[in-house]
Scaffold this motif. Structure first.
Motif, PDB file in Angstrom:
ATOM      1  N   LEU A 279     -88.417  55.914 -34.071  1.00 24.82           N
ATOM      2  CA  LEU A 279     -88.254  55.052 -34.478  1.00 24.82           C
ATOM      3  C   LEU A 279     -87.410  54.667 -35.537  1.00 24.82           C
ATOM      4  N   ARG A 280     -86.712  53.590 -35.818  1.00 23.67           N
ATOM      5  CA  ARG A 280     -85.696  52.587 -36.121  1.00 23.67           C
ATOM      6  C   ARG A 280     -86.541  51.495 -36.907  1.00 23.67           C
ATOM      7  N   LEU A 281     -86.636  51.187 -38.385  1.00 23.77           N
ATOM      8  CA  LEU A 281     -87.215  50.404 -38.819  1.00 23.77           C
ATOM      9  C   LEU A 281     -86.536  48.910 -39.482  1.00 23.77           C
ATOM     10  N   VAL A 282     -85.996  47.790 -39.219  1.00 20.19           N
ATOM     11  CA  VAL A 282     -84.847  47.210 -40.242  1.00 20.19           C
ATOM     12  C   VAL A 282     -85.841  46.156 -40.316  1.00 20.19           C
ATOM     13  N   ILE A 283     -85.060  45.833 -41.623  1.00 17.25           N
ATOM     14  CA  ILE A 283     -85.847  44.637 -42.414  1.00 17.25           C
ATOM     15  C   ILE A 283     -84.279  43.988 -43.336  1.00 17.25           C
ATOM     16  N   SER A 284     -84.747  42.213 -42.347  1.00 16.12           N
ATOM     17  CA  SER A 284     -83.045  42.033 -43.592  1.00 16.12           C
ATOM     18  C   SER A 284     -84.046  40.200 -43.561  1.00 16.12           C
ATOM     19  N   ASP A 285     -82.698  40.192 -44.641  1.00 18.04           N
ATOM     20  CA  ASP A 285     -82.430  38.731 -45.342  1.00 18.04           C
ATOM     21  C   ASP A 285     -81.212  38.282 -45.352  1.00 18.04           C
ATOM     22  N   ASP A 286     -80.902  36.609 -45.289  1.00 22.75           N
ATOM     23  CA  ASP A 286     -79.842  36.244 -45.380  1.00 22.75           C
ATOM     24  C   ASP A 286     -79.614  35.187 -46.561  1.00 22.75           C
ATOM     25  N   GLY A 287     -80.575  36.120 -47.724  1.00 19.77           N
ATOM     26  CA  GLY A 287     -81.194  35.276 -48.478  1.00 19.77           C
ATOM     27  C   GLY A 287     -79.446  35.966 -50.335  1.00 19.77           C
ATOM     28  N   VAL A 288     -80.135  35.531 -51.373  1.00 20.97           N
ATOM     29  CA  VAL A 288     -78.760  36.356 -52.387  1.00 20.97           C
ATOM     30  C   VAL A 288     -78.027  37.459 -52.407  1.00 20.97           C
ATOM     31  N   GLY A 289     -79.307  38.975 -51.250  1.00 20.01           N
ATOM     32  CA  GLY A 289     -78.897  39.682 -51.690  1.00 20.01           C
ATOM     33  C   GLY A 289     -79.163  40.797 -53.039  1.00 20.01           C
ATOM     34  N   VAL A 290     -78.917  42.259 -52.799  1.00 19.28           N
ATOM     35  CA  VAL A 290     -79.586  42.580 -53.723  1.00 19.28           C
ATOM     36  C   VAL A 290     -77.819  43.127 -54.476  1.00 19.28           C
ATOM     37  N   PRO A 291     -78.106  42.917 -56.462  1.00 21.81           N
ATOM     38  CA  PRO A 291     -76.875  43.404 -56.485  1.00 21.81           C
ATOM     39  C   PRO A 291     -76.759  44.673 -56.644  1.00 21.81           C
ATOM     40  N   LYS A 292     -74.429  44.666 -56.775  1.00 18.54           N
ATOM     41  CA  LYS A 292     -74.366  45.268 -56.090  1.00 18.54           C
ATOM     42  C   LYS A 292     -74.403  46.251 -57.142  1.00 18.54           C
ATOM     43  N   ASP A 293     -74.443  45.967 -58.492  1.00 18.72           N
ATOM     44  CA  ASP A 293     -75.172  47.215 -59.218  1.00 18.72           C
ATOM     45  C   ASP A 293     -76.823  47.704 -59.703  1.00 18.72           C
ATOM     46  N   MET A 294     -77.538  47.542 -58.334  1.00 24.39           N
ATOM     47  CA  MET A 294     -79.163  47.464 -58.017  1.00 24.39           C
ATOM     48  C   MET A 294     -78.711  48.659 -57.458  1.00 24.39           C
TER      49      MET A 294
END
Length: 342
Positions: A279-294
């Protein structure tokens, strides 16, 4: 040791032809003075008439009264002192003063090293005919519920301790409630009726939909929407336990952090069966995003370490992606963890 565990589970079980019966659950902490109650579920409150706030912090003896048999009390005390499982029919009293007979299963919860952590009490009110005509069925169902609660509570507490290196449960109880409430929804899906007590799978789509709805209700705020696209899929209970806990961590993280200083947003959850059977579970958002360095899961946080441990136990993979807006997390669980024996 901490002294509060909220929202463990709210379990309605079925006996004798799916007639619904309330199953009250109590957790006590033997490391606090007088082994007080640290958790009761809604069924306990409904049965006894005592609100959670009235029960938390008190020893279970407050339910006893003039007609409570001393021999029953002594049997309980002896079992608790010796860390043994015990079943007893005991006369208790509701907040109104009304007497009722209660079948009680009390058992110790030990960690992997065999050290006592908590006591779990599973209770069912005995009504007319119960004690005589269905004692074996009631006992079997209560013991099964007790075993399930002990197993899953041990999973949560054990993983927290393993990942934190602490000698006691961390005092992050808002997160602990949520993790255990996720298990509550699993129990409700299982139903634990006589005819279902041996089933080894649950409908994953229904379960994850309820977990998502519960988290959105608790963590959501005006302006933030959630869409679900979840396929129906039967999976083994142990897989469902881990995937549900992973989803709880990831979805909570999205609601907490994805829309910082934003007035609106969208969280989407999808689950589908892979061609190879996983199975594949995808959780997405259109918010501020995870910082690139994190990097996420973040090994510096308890939630991140728990997610990593759960994914490892599933032999699955987790991938963090960054979109034009927001982030998405893809979790793949292999066929070996999701396929049922025919």
């Amino acid at each position: 040791m901490p002294d509060t565990i909220e929202q463990l589970l709210d379990q309605d079980s079925a006996f004798d032809g799916y007639n619904r019966a309330q199953i009250a659950i109590v957790v006590t902490n033997p490391f606090l003075e007088d082994n007080p109650i640290v958790y009761v579920n809604d069924a306990f409150a409904r049965c006894t008439g005592y609100a959670r706030s009235s029960a938390i912090g008190r020893n279970c003896r407050f339910l006893q009264g003039e007609d409570t048999n001393k021999a029953d009390v002594d049997k309980l005390r002896h079992a608790i002192e010796n860390e043994q499982t015990v079943t007893v029919d005991i006369m208790n009293y509701r907040a109104s003063g009304e007497k009722y007979r209660n079948r009680l299963v009390v058992s110790p919860l030990h960690d992997d090293a065999g050290k006592l952590q908590y006591f779990i009490g599973i209770q069912k009110e005995l009504r007319n005919g119960d004690a005589d005509t269905s004692a074996e069925e009631i006992n079997a169902a209560l013991i099964e519920i007790q075993n399930r609660v002990a197993t899953d509570l041990s999973l949560v507490i054990g993983m927290i301790r393993q990942q934190s290196g602490a000698t006691s449960v961390p005092e992050d109880y808002a997160a602990l409630h949520r993790r255990i409430e996720t298990l509550q929804l699993l129990y409700e899906e299982m139903k634990l009726a006589d005819s279902q007590s041996n089933r080894d799978s649950i409908p994953m789509g229904s379960y994850l939909s309820r977990v998502a709805a519960a988290i959105a209700h608790t963590m959501g705020r005006p302006g933030v929407r959630m869409n679900l696209q979840i396929e129906p899929l039967e999976v083994p209970i142990e897989t469902a336990t881990r995937v549900g806990l992973v989803m709880s961590e990831v979805l909570t993280n999205a609601f907490q952090h994805a829309f910082d200083r934003m007035d609106s947003g969208l969280v989407e959850v999808s689950m589908s069966q892979l061609s190879a059977g996983g199975l594949r579970l995808v959780i997405s958002d259109d918010g501020v995003g995870v910082p690139k360095d994190m990097q996420w899961p973040d090994s510096r946080t308890m939630g991140g370490r728990i997610v990593s441990g759960l994914i490892e136990g599933l032999e699955g993979t987790l991938l963090l992606g960054r979109g034009a807006a927001g982030s998405f997390i893809t979790i793949d669980v292999p066929a070996g963890a999701t396929l049922l024996d025919e």
